[in-house]
Write a protein that holds these residues in place. Structure first.
Motif, PDB file in Angstrom:
ATOM      1  N   THR A 172      15.267  -5.134   8.480  1.00 56.28           N
ATOM      2  CA  THR A 172      14.440  -6.266   8.225  1.00 56.28           C
ATOM      3  C   THR A 172      13.082  -5.744   7.825  1.00 56.28           C
ATOM      4  OG1 THR A 172      15.620  -7.483   9.779  1.00 56.28           O
ATOM      5  CG2 THR A 172      13.524  -8.422   9.105  1.00 56.28           C
ATOM      6  N   PRO A 173      12.381  -6.139   6.810  1.00 58.14           N
ATOM      7  CA  PRO A 173      11.146  -5.913   6.516  1.00 58.14           C
ATOM      8  C   PRO A 173      10.085  -6.293   7.572  1.00 58.14           C
ATOM      9  CG  PRO A 173      12.012  -7.046   4.464  1.00 58.14           C
ATOM     10  CD  PRO A 173      13.059  -7.086   5.586  1.00 58.14           C
ATOM     11  N   ILE A 174       9.123  -5.586   7.811  1.00 54.94           N
ATOM     12  CA  ILE A 174       7.929  -5.749   8.788  1.00 54.94           C
ATOM     13  C   ILE A 174       6.698  -6.562   8.340  1.00 54.94           C
ATOM     14  CG2 ILE A 174       8.641  -3.705  10.178  1.00 54.94           C
ATOM     15  CD1 ILE A 174       6.274  -2.102   8.945  1.00 54.94           C
ATOM     16  N   THR A 190       7.767  -1.079  16.246  1.00 60.72           N
ATOM     17  CA  THR A 190       8.674  -1.887  15.200  1.00 60.72           C
ATOM     18  C   THR A 190       8.617  -1.091  13.959  1.00 60.72           C
ATOM     19  OG1 THR A 190       6.817  -3.540  14.839  1.00 60.72           O
ATOM     20  CG2 THR A 190       8.883  -4.232  16.368  1.00 60.72           C
ATOM     21  N   THR A 191       7.313  -0.535  13.690  1.00 63.34           N
ATOM     22  CA  THR A 191       7.113   0.256  12.445  1.00 63.34           C
ATOM     23  C   THR A 191       7.627   1.522  12.598  1.00 63.34           C
ATOM     24  OG1 THR A 191       4.959  -0.991  11.934  1.00 63.34           O
ATOM     25  CG2 THR A 191       5.073   1.141  10.930  1.00 63.34           C
ATOM     26  N   GLY A 223      13.437  -5.022  -1.125  1.00 62.62           N
ATOM     27  CA  GLY A 223      13.857  -5.882  -0.056  1.00 62.62           C
ATOM     28  C   GLY A 223      15.270  -6.103   0.038  1.00 62.62           C
ATOM     29  N   THR A 224      15.980  -5.763  -1.306  1.00 60.67           N
ATOM     30  CA  THR A 224      17.362  -5.883  -1.490  1.00 60.67           C
ATOM     31  C   THR A 224      18.122  -4.618  -0.798  1.00 60.67           C
ATOM     32  OG1 THR A 224      17.407  -7.196  -3.559  1.00 60.67           O
ATOM     33  CG2 THR A 224      19.454  -5.989  -3.074  1.00 60.67           C
ATOM     34  N   ALA A 225      17.412  -3.687  -0.898  1.00 62.89           N
ATOM     35  CA  ALA A 225      17.911  -2.194  -0.088  1.00 62.89           C
ATOM     36  C   ALA A 225      17.936  -2.423   1.362  1.00 62.89           C
ATOM     37  CB  ALA A 225      17.208  -1.048  -0.591  1.00 62.89           C
ATOM     38  N   ALA A 239       7.883  -0.567   0.505  1.00 64.48           N
ATOM     39  CA  ALA A 239       9.382  -0.527   0.609  1.00 64.48           C
ATOM     40  C   ALA A 239       9.633  -1.253   2.027  1.00 64.48           C
ATOM     41  CB  ALA A 239      10.094   0.692   0.464  1.00 64.48           C
ATOM     42  N   MET A 240       8.931  -0.663   2.935  1.00 63.46           N
ATOM     43  CA  MET A 240       8.924  -1.102   4.482  1.00 63.46           C
ATOM     44  C   MET A 240       8.733  -2.728   4.426  1.00 63.46           C
ATOM     45  SD  MET A 240       7.190   2.102   6.345  1.00 63.46           S
ATOM     46  CE  MET A 240       7.543   1.459   7.896  1.00 63.46           C
ATOM     47  N   ILE A 241       7.824  -3.262   3.722  1.00 65.70           N
ATOM     48  CA  ILE A 241       7.556  -4.537   3.749  1.00 65.70           C
ATOM     49  C   ILE A 241       8.152  -5.627   2.960  1.00 65.70           C
ATOM     50  CG2 ILE A 241       5.202  -4.495   4.722  1.00 65.70           C
ATOM     51  CD1 ILE A 241       3.936  -4.752   1.793  1.00 65.70           C
ATOM     52  N   GLY A 242       9.250  -4.813   2.210  1.00 63.31           N
ATOM     53  CA  GLY A 242      10.189  -5.600   1.214  1.00 63.31           C
ATOM     54  C   GLY A 242       9.676  -5.636  -0.168  1.00 63.31           C
ATOM     55  N   GLU A 243       8.684  -4.905  -0.427  1.00 65.53           N
ATOM     56  CA  GLU A 243       8.057  -4.925  -1.948  1.00 65.53           C
ATOM     57  C   GLU A 243       8.362  -3.558  -2.590  1.00 65.53           C
ATOM     58  OE1 GLU A 243       6.766  -7.255  -3.401  1.00 65.53           O
ATOM     59  OE2 GLU A 243       6.292  -8.691  -1.582  1.00 65.53           O
TER      60      GLU A 243
END
Length: 513
Positions: A181-183, A117-118, A172-174, A155-159
């Protein structure tokens, strides 16, 4: 079309395509088995009672602190957030995408323990154009490029922050706008993402490609300078260079000889010329720039190896059923390669600058007017353009000082020797930009000097190069506001357009395209 990368076998040409384009990038499906097996071994270790660094322990000096199984995911998230300490200007998007592709290659070797998934998310971000904003300063090039890669992982975890469709926004918006979907990071995954040399290697590769374009262009600009001063082609005879045997020297001499073939200017002074030898900056171009090209070829091999390497820690050895701490994150090979590239860039500029000085000096240029202006005194011509090249040459000499010898202890002396590869690689961008200008001014001087030899003509190849320059930089008849002309000439060097105006052999072009 998606560019499919096979971990362990990616080429410099493929990496250049990633950097210069925006096509999707994905790992070959054959890599998925190894990735999945390594992730399973990490998951097993996370649920076991034994302490395994990076899986259920703290990090660095805190490696002896055991982490409860229920806190493993929090451990990885905290790792990423706490390591987002980068500062300075953001890395450009093209180099960031290259860095992400290099991380894919490393994870794809099946020795890092990251879940599919990563891997899939990185592929998705490259495909959809979600590019993390990576501050360019903060890595010492050992224990991995921790801060830059942490910003990627964030960025991958939405931060953190990212670019999407040319707009800077929170990550997260990007991801949401791109349909991604963030992991949630599993055991060791955060460490696998930030431990590695991908930031340093990406920057060094970009520096290498810029250096190759400049090296190739310098063969052309030297040919222009040689004809401008009515220099001799005798030192380009093949036998001279084959007697020494260095591949770069032989290739440069042959390339320059081919560029000057058919020059009426050259033939006009073959007999009766009172000069016995030209200055070193003309006569020794094959020896100097050829040696630089040999160095660039060597650095290219190092960086290609590193691009395909597994450089995180600990490594998951699936066949042995082990998770073992090592030191592959130490970027010494990248630092050495970047230092070598820097020396080559500096020397290409140093000898080119002397040719500029030669052409503007009426006592040395074989009857060219002072500062290459038809009305010297009232006009200063290229007087201060030469001074600018001297300033940039000197700056590059300073920047060429080795970075890898400047280790400093970090992380409470746990990480007590570091490579400084990130700094070594990043400074290449500035050095190549300086060299773009030096070679651009040399081209301006060489073309202006050849025009003063009319009605005698230079070779057909050099006439083509002159036309390319003159399309952007008009002849200097009377003094004018000269800065835009210098910028235009440097842009022709940087883009490769000047070198592309002539036919150069593959060895000379190297990995510039």
């Amino acid at each position: 079309m998606t560019l499919i990368l096979t971990p362990g076998s990616a080429t410099l040409a493929q990496l250049h395509d990633i950097w210069s384009g925006r096509q999707p990038v994905a790992l070959h499906p054959s890599s998925h088995v190894g990735i999945t097996a390594a992730a399973a071994l990490v998951k097993k270790a996370a649920n076991g009672g034994e302490a395994v660094y990076g899986v259920n322990t703290g990090f660095g000096k805190l490696a002896s602190v055991k982490i409860a199984t229920k806190d493993v995911a929090t451990l990885q998230r905290n790792l990423i957030l706490s390591h987002c300490c980068g500062v300075g200007d953001a890395l450009d998007e093209a180099t960031t995408r290259l860095m992400m592709a290099l991380k894919l290659l490393s994870l794809g070797r099946g020795a890092s323990g990251a879940a599919m998934t990563t891997v899939t998310l990185i592929e998705g971000m490259l495909a959809k154009g979600v590019t993390p904003v990576i501050p360019s300063q903060g890595s010492v090039g050992a224990s991995g490029d921790l801060a830059p890669l942490a910003h990627m992982a964030a960025a991958m975890i939405g931060e953190g922050e990212a670019m999407f469709q040319g707009v800077h926004m929170d990550a997260g918006t990007a991801l949401g706008k791109a349909g991604l979907t963030p992991i949630v990071l599993g055991a060791k995954e955060g460490l696998a993402l930030i431990n590695g040399t991908q930031f340093s290697t990406a920057c060094a590769l970009v520096g290498l490609w810029g250096a190759w374009r400049n090296a190739a262009t310098s063969v052309l600009t030297c040919a222009l300078s040689t004809d401008a001063i009515m220099g001799s082609t005798a030192p380009l005879q093949d036998a001279i260079h084959t007697l020494r045997g260095h591949a770069g020297q032989i290739a440069v001499a042959r390339a320059q000889r081919a560029l000057m073939a058919g020059s009426v200017i050259r033939e006009s002074h073959r007999d009766g010329d009172t000069r016995v030898q030209d200055p070193y900056c003309i006569r020794c171009q094959p020896q100097v720039t050829g040696a630089a090209m040999d160095l660039l070829h060597f650095a290219g091999r190092t960086l290609e190896t590193e691009a395909n390497a597994v450089t995180d820690n600990p490594l998951v050895l699936v066949a042995e059923g082990l998770i073992v701490s090592g030191g592959n994150f130490h970027a010494e090979p990248v630092g050495f390669a970047a230092d070598q590239i820097a020396v080559a860039v500096s020397e290409i500029g140093a000898i080119a600058q002397r040719r500029v000085a030669l052409m503007v000096d009426p006592t040395l240029s074989f009857d060219l007017p002072p500062f290459l202006t038809p009305n010297p005194g009232l006009n200063s011509g290229l007087m201060i353009a030469e001074v600018t090249t001297a300033a940039l040459m000197s700056e590059n000499k300073h920047l060429a000082n080795p970075c890898t010898t400047d280790s400093t202890p970090t992380s409470a002396n746990q990480e007590d020797h570091v490579s400084m590869a990130a700094h070594a690689a990043r400074r290449l961008l500035r050095m190549n930009a300086n060299l773009n200008v030096i070679l651009g001014v040399e081209a301006m001087c060489g073309v202006q000097g050849i025009e003063f030899r009319a009605p005698l003509q230079t070779s057909p190849a050099l006439c083509a190069a002159m036309s390319t320059l003159r399309a952007e930089v008009p002849t200097i008849v009377e003094d004018r506001y000269l800065a835009p002309s210098i910028v235009a000439a440097a842009a022709l060097v940087e883009s490769g357009a000047l070198a592309h105006a002539v036919d150069l052999p593959p060895f000379v072009k190297g990995h510039a395209e």
